[in-house]
Write a protein that holds these residues in place. Structure first.
Motif, PDB file in Angstrom:
ATOM      1  N   ASP A 130       0.830  -1.205   0.000  1.00  0.00           N
ATOM      2  CA  ASP A 130       0.000   0.000   0.000  1.00  0.00           C
ATOM      3  C   ASP A 130       0.869   1.261   0.000  1.00  0.00           C
ATOM      4  O   ASP A 130       0.674   2.172  -0.798  1.00  0.00           O
ATOM      5  CB  ASP A 130      -0.927   0.006   1.214  1.00  0.00           C
ATOM      6  CG  ASP A 130      -1.918  -1.145   1.170  1.00  0.00           C
ATOM      7  OD1 ASP A 130      -2.212  -1.620   0.060  1.00  0.00           O
ATOM      8  OD2 ASP A 130      -2.372  -1.569   2.243  1.00  0.00           O
ATOM      9  N   THR A 407     -16.919   8.734  -4.693  1.00  0.00           N
ATOM     10  CA  THR A 407     -16.940   8.197  -6.061  1.00  0.00           C
ATOM     11  C   THR A 407     -18.367   8.121  -6.581  1.00  0.00           C
ATOM     12  O   THR A 407     -19.323   8.065  -5.810  1.00  0.00           O
ATOM     13  CB  THR A 407     -16.321   6.780  -6.123  1.00  0.00           C
ATOM     14  OG1 THR A 407     -17.150   5.858  -5.402  1.00  0.00           O
ATOM     15  CG2 THR A 407     -14.919   6.756  -5.554  1.00  0.00           C
ATOM     16  N   ASP A 414     -11.214   6.454  -9.749  1.00  0.00           N
ATOM     17  CA  ASP A 414     -10.550   6.862  -8.500  1.00  0.00           C
ATOM     18  C   ASP A 414     -10.840   5.881  -7.369  1.00  0.00           C
ATOM     19  O   ASP A 414     -10.851   6.255  -6.197  1.00  0.00           O
ATOM     20  CB  ASP A 414     -11.014   8.266  -8.094  1.00  0.00           C
ATOM     21  CG  ASP A 414     -10.642   9.308  -9.123  1.00  0.00           C
ATOM     22  OD1 ASP A 414      -9.481   9.274  -9.593  1.00  0.00           O
ATOM     23  OD2 ASP A 414     -11.501  10.139  -9.477  1.00  0.00           O
ATOM     24  N   LYS A 416      -9.741   3.526  -5.021  1.00  0.00           N
ATOM     25  CA  LYS A 416      -8.466   3.109  -4.434  1.00  0.00           C
ATOM     26  C   LYS A 416      -8.653   2.698  -2.977  1.00  0.00           C
ATOM     27  O   LYS A 416      -9.673   2.989  -2.362  1.00  0.00           O
ATOM     28  CB  LYS A 416      -7.441   4.246  -4.534  1.00  0.00           C
ATOM     29  CG  LYS A 416      -7.133   4.652  -5.970  1.00  0.00           C
ATOM     30  CD  LYS A 416      -6.189   5.843  -6.019  1.00  0.00           C
ATOM     31  CE  LYS A 416      -5.936   6.283  -7.457  1.00  0.00           C
ATOM     32  NZ  LYS A 416      -5.077   7.481  -7.516  1.00  0.00           N
ATOM     33  N   ILE A 417      -7.634   2.069  -2.467  1.00  0.00           N
ATOM     34  CA  ILE A 417      -7.699   1.504  -1.120  1.00  0.00           C
ATOM     35  C   ILE A 417      -7.870   2.577  -0.052  1.00  0.00           C
ATOM     36  O   ILE A 417      -8.414   2.311   1.022  1.00  0.00           O
ATOM     37  CB  ILE A 417      -6.437   0.651  -0.850  1.00  0.00           C
ATOM     38  CG1 ILE A 417      -6.660  -0.290   0.329  1.00  0.00           C
ATOM     39  CG2 ILE A 417      -5.223   1.522  -0.648  1.00  0.00           C
ATOM     40  CD1 ILE A 417      -5.549  -1.296   0.503  1.00  0.00           C
ATOM     41  N   ASP A 418      -7.432   3.808  -0.342  1.00  0.00           N
ATOM     42  CA  ASP A 418      -7.551   4.848   0.684  1.00  0.00           C
ATOM     43  C   ASP A 418      -9.000   5.227   0.969  1.00  0.00           C
ATOM     44  O   ASP A 418      -9.297   5.887   1.966  1.00  0.00           O
ATOM     45  CB  ASP A 418      -6.730   6.092   0.327  1.00  0.00           C
ATOM     46  CG  ASP A 418      -7.259   6.823  -0.897  1.00  0.00           C
ATOM     47  OD1 ASP A 418      -8.020   6.198  -1.668  1.00  0.00           O
ATOM     48  OD2 ASP A 418      -6.899   7.996  -1.080  1.00  0.00           O
ATOM     49  N   GLN A 510      -7.109  -4.418   0.192  1.00  0.00           N
ATOM     50  CA  GLN A 510      -6.839  -4.365  -1.241  1.00  0.00           C
ATOM     51  C   GLN A 510      -7.787  -5.289  -2.008  1.00  0.00           C
ATOM     52  O   GLN A 510      -8.361  -4.901  -3.034  1.00  0.00           O
ATOM     53  CB  GLN A 510      -5.382  -4.774  -1.487  1.00  0.00           C
ATOM     54  CG  GLN A 510      -4.975  -4.788  -2.946  1.00  0.00           C
ATOM     55  CD  GLN A 510      -3.529  -5.219  -3.119  1.00  0.00           C
ATOM     56  OE1 GLN A 510      -2.708  -5.082  -2.221  1.00  0.00           O
ATOM     57  NE2 GLN A 510      -3.218  -5.769  -4.283  1.00  0.00           N
ATOM     58  N   ILE A 513     -11.442  -3.852  -2.204  1.00  0.00           N
ATOM     59  CA  ILE A 513     -11.607  -2.775  -3.184  1.00  0.00           C
ATOM     60  C   ILE A 513     -11.594  -3.334  -4.608  1.00  0.00           C
ATOM     61  O   ILE A 513     -12.412  -2.949  -5.460  1.00  0.00           O
ATOM     62  CB  ILE A 513     -10.503  -1.716  -2.998  1.00  0.00           C
ATOM     63  CG1 ILE A 513     -10.745  -0.925  -1.701  1.00  0.00           C
ATOM     64  CG2 ILE A 513     -10.435  -0.776  -4.185  1.00  0.00           C
ATOM     65  CD1 ILE A 513     -12.014  -0.105  -1.693  1.00  0.00           C
ATOM     66  N   GLU A 514     -10.690  -4.257  -4.878  1.00  0.00           N
ATOM     67  CA  GLU A 514     -10.635  -4.870  -6.213  1.00  0.00           C
ATOM     68  C   GLU A 514     -11.907  -5.663  -6.502  1.00  0.00           C
ATOM     69  O   GLU A 514     -12.418  -5.663  -7.627  1.00  0.00           O
ATOM     70  CB  GLU A 514      -9.409  -5.769  -6.319  1.00  0.00           C
ATOM     71  CG  GLU A 514      -8.088  -5.019  -6.322  1.00  0.00           C
ATOM     72  CD  GLU A 514      -6.889  -5.948  -6.275  1.00  0.00           C
ATOM     73  OE1 GLU A 514      -7.096  -7.181  -6.153  1.00  0.00           O
ATOM     74  OE2 GLU A 514      -5.751  -5.456  -6.351  1.00  0.00           O
TER      75      GLU A 514
END
Length: 726
Positions: A130, A407, A414, A416-418, A510, A513-514
């Motif tokens: 990350d 989003t 955009d 993303k993991i954050d 991770q 999110i994916e």
């Protein structure tokens, strides 16, 4: 009196008996996750709260040292009694110093340590999935004191010290022979450092004693990691993937002149080698200096005079009656209130939605057996505890709120993991919070309904990977998907293949999110991206494979809780019949969760409650040497495998309890067609060893379970066959 004390001084005072724990302090209770969170906070040099100490004299109270249960140790005549801060102080003492001592002392110290402190802690400085928090990528460390704890917590690792596992390199009694002789001293340290460097981890337990000493495992490990990374960087430069100027610009100002040269003069070669060496040594030195600063950071201390000794116990009790500190959710609630001062609080609005009944759509339940509950509220799956929203729901509310606020649905540019990190949560404004809370909470409710009706989930607390809620909730926020059998089938395929295939055992943020993106794209006409997971169901090595489930793994770590729960819940999702011959009662999670009244005999009605039942009873296998109770407590006994477990009602359990083994097995043979994925024969073959008999029974159940899940997945991924799912 207000004063300060560094962590180093705190440890020193405890070592010499100047700072002690009074006997009315509770024992050490923190879990590994609590310890990890505290350490992450200390590493980024954020405050961890103050300590309260009382001046006293030896003998005022029975005492003990930090971390140890033993009450006898050499106490200073004039001492400080630690009234508040034991858990934090003990944690940091155990993490940042070596409590095991020399090879001759370790076993005695091990026995006296609290069980929850029998670990050694490490920093993985090579982990850059990350964020490259330790600058490993280019060997450029830039300190951690501008980061949040959540940015370093994944780099913190621990290894449990098991007394008998003396062959593990991190064990305090680890010894190894070379050329017939036991390694000792610096040679042994170098050997341990090799193992640590291979895993990319540096030991924190030497930090207190380090103080710049060379030939510590800490220093040796960092040197080895740095040297190996330099070799990798040289290869990357040679391959054109890295720039010399980028890497060595601060070490060799004229390095730009070396770029793209195929040969160097002797002087240039020497200067380059010096620069590479400087890069490695400076990275190591910078990390060591920073870590020394960690242990030298100051804590706020309130020091009470000895005249307060008569009130010491009362003071301690009053301090520990205080409420918990504010968390991220509390701050979001406060932000929401700032934008809507006249409305109900954010928590009241969320609670109202969680309590409201929803209409369960045909798409979710029309393939289930029997009469299915159609009015449902998420409280039925346990989202509230004593009228308060449980933490897992609060956490996933924040994650999903952040996703919806930052989003656009279906746009993953955009994504993303954050989005599911604290920093992004705290950037939400009151308008975003208030506008998106209803959608967020309703989506969570739909996800929870899906987990209960399709995934066998009785209580949300039994969901071991809480982030798996998010892909479901994200997809089902769309009414069209909520009412689509095809969409729900694909979600269910994703759920079972991910759970039993082991994809959430690591890197959960991770993966989650994916998976939101992959699941969305599959449902909207893309190819199935989870086929590989489906092929790994009950075959994920070291996690869900046959060896693990039959408790035959050499690691002897046991079956992961997610798989234990998953097996029980998968079987429950097939709606098996109860182990009650006199009345047909189908077991399902929604009736169990609300303790539905069911008819168990012609003249008796009971509330439906279930037990986690051993199919092959332990009572049939105990001997004079080992009672059934002892077998139950032996977590590695094969009969305690999830393959030997299923849910049955407490009433059925009572019917079985008094049967002798032969009667029970005859009874069981009549039930094999009732579901539960159990075999037909429970008779031990002539001459068959007991252990082999147990393996045969459990292997048969493994095959039945694997076949059932595989068939379900095959049907779920083909929308046209959805009506045959169950």
């Amino acid at each position: 009196m207000n004063t300060t004390k560094s962590l180093r001084e705190l440890f020193e005072d405890n070592e010499v008996g100047k700072l002690v724990l009074p006997n009315f302090q509770r024992g050490y209770e923190w879990k590994e996750s609590d310890q990890q969170l505290l350490l992450s906070t200390v590493l980024v040099k954020l405050p961890i709260g103050g300590l309260l100490v009382l001046e006293g004299r030896k003998g005022d109270f029975a005492t003990r040292q930090l971390c140890y249960e033993d009450e006898e140790f050499d106490q200073d005549e004039n001492c400080l009694y630690l009234l508040d801060g034991q858990q934090r102080s003990s944690t940091l003492r155990a993490v940042l110093s070596d409590l095991y001592g020399t090879i001759d002392q370790w076993e005695t110290n091990y026995d006296q340590l609290y069980k929850k402190l029998r670990y050694r802690w490490f920093l993985n400085v090579t982990k850059i999935e990350d964020e490259d928090v330790f600058g490993y990528e280019n060997l450029a460390f830039h300190k951690l004191d501008n980061l949040e704890p959540g940015q370093v917590i994944d780099n913190i690792e621990y290894k449990k010290i098991i007394k008998s596992n003396t062959n593990e390199w991190h064990h305090p009694s680890y010894r190894v022979k070379k050329d017939g002789a036991l390694l000792e001293g610096n040679v042994l340290k170098n050997e341990i450092a090799k193992h640590a460097a291979n895993e990319g981890v540096i030991p924190l337990y030497e930090l207190y004693e380090y103080s710049g000493h060379t030939n510590t495992v800490l220093e040796l490990t960092l040197s080895k990691i740095a040297r190996e990374r330099v070799d990798e960087l040289k290869a990357l430069v040679s391959g054109g993937e890295k720039s010399l100027t980028e890497l060595l610009g601060t070490k060799l100002p004229e390095v730009y002149a070396y770029e793209h040269k195929e040969e160097y003069s002797e002087d240039e070669e020497r200067d380059l080698n010096d620069a590479w060496s400087s890069l490695a040594s400076d990275w190591k030195k910078d990390i060591l200096q920073y870590l020394e600063g960690v242990i030298d950071q100051e804590l706020h201390v309130i020091q009470l005079p000895a005249s307060e000794i008569s009130r010491a116990t009362s003071i301690y009790e009053n301090i520990n009656k205080g409420g918990k500190g504010l968390d991220t959710y509390d701050l979001i609630v406060a932000k929401a209130a700032a934008g809507h001062r006249t409305e109900r609080t954010l928590t009241q609005r969320i609670t109202s939605i969680l309590n409201d009944e929803i209409q369960i759509p045909d798409s979710l339940v029309d393939q289930l057996r029997g009469s299915v509950q159609r009015q449902w509220a998420s409280t039925q799956i346990g989202v509230m505890d004593d009228k308060k929203i449980i933490n897992p729901i609060r956490e996933q509310y924040l994650n999903l709120l952040s996703i919806f606020s930052h989003t656009e649905y279906g746009n993953f540019d955009d994504f993303k993991i954050d989005l599911i990190k604290k920093e992004k949560h705290l950037k939400l404004n009151s308008e975003q919070i208030n506008q998106n809370t209803e959608l967020t909470t309703q989506s969570l409710v739909r996800a929870l309904a899906f987990l209960q009706f399709r995934c066998g989930k009785i209580s949300i607390n039994d969901l071991n990977y809480k982030l798996m809620i998010l892909p479901i909730a994200y997809i089902l926020s769309d009414d069209e998907k909520w009412n689509s059998r095809a969409s729900l089938a694909k979600i269910e395929y994703w759920y079972w293949s991910s759970l039993f295939g082991g994809s959430y055992r690591e890197k959960q943020n991770q993966i989650c999110i994916e998976d939101i993106r992959k699941l969305y794209e599959w449902i909207n006409g893309g190819q199935n991206p989870f086929e590989y997971r489906g092929s790994k169901v009950l075959k994920s090595e070291g996690y869900s494979d046959r060896t693990v489930l039959m408790l035959m793994s050499e690691e002897r770590e046991g079956v992961p809780l997610a798989i234990k729960n998953g097996v029980l819940e998968y079987v429950l999702s097939t709606q098996p019949k109860d182990f009650n011959i006199s009345k047909e009662v189908r077991l399902n999670p929604w009736d169990i969760s609300r303790s539905k009244e069911v008819e168990v005999s012609d003249d008796e009605v009971r509330l439906l409650r279930v037990h986690d039942h051993h199919i092959y009873p332990l009572g049939a296998d105990y001997s004079i040497e080992r009672t059934a109770k002892e077998l139950r407590e032996d977590k590695q006994h094969i009969l305690n495998s999830p393959l030997n477990r299923t849910y049955i009602s407490d009433y059925a359990n009572g019917l079985i309890r008094d049967k002798n083994p032969s009667s029970y097995f005859e009874y069981l043979s009549d039930l094999t067609s009732w579901g539960h994925l159990i075999g037909l024969s429970w008779d031990r073959n002539e001459g068959e060893e007991k252990a082999e008999f147990h393996k045969r029974l459990l292997n048969d159940r493994y095959e039945r379970l694997l076949e059932s899940i595989t068939l379900r997945l095959d049907r779920l991924k083909d929308v046209r066959d959805l009506q045959h799912t169950r």
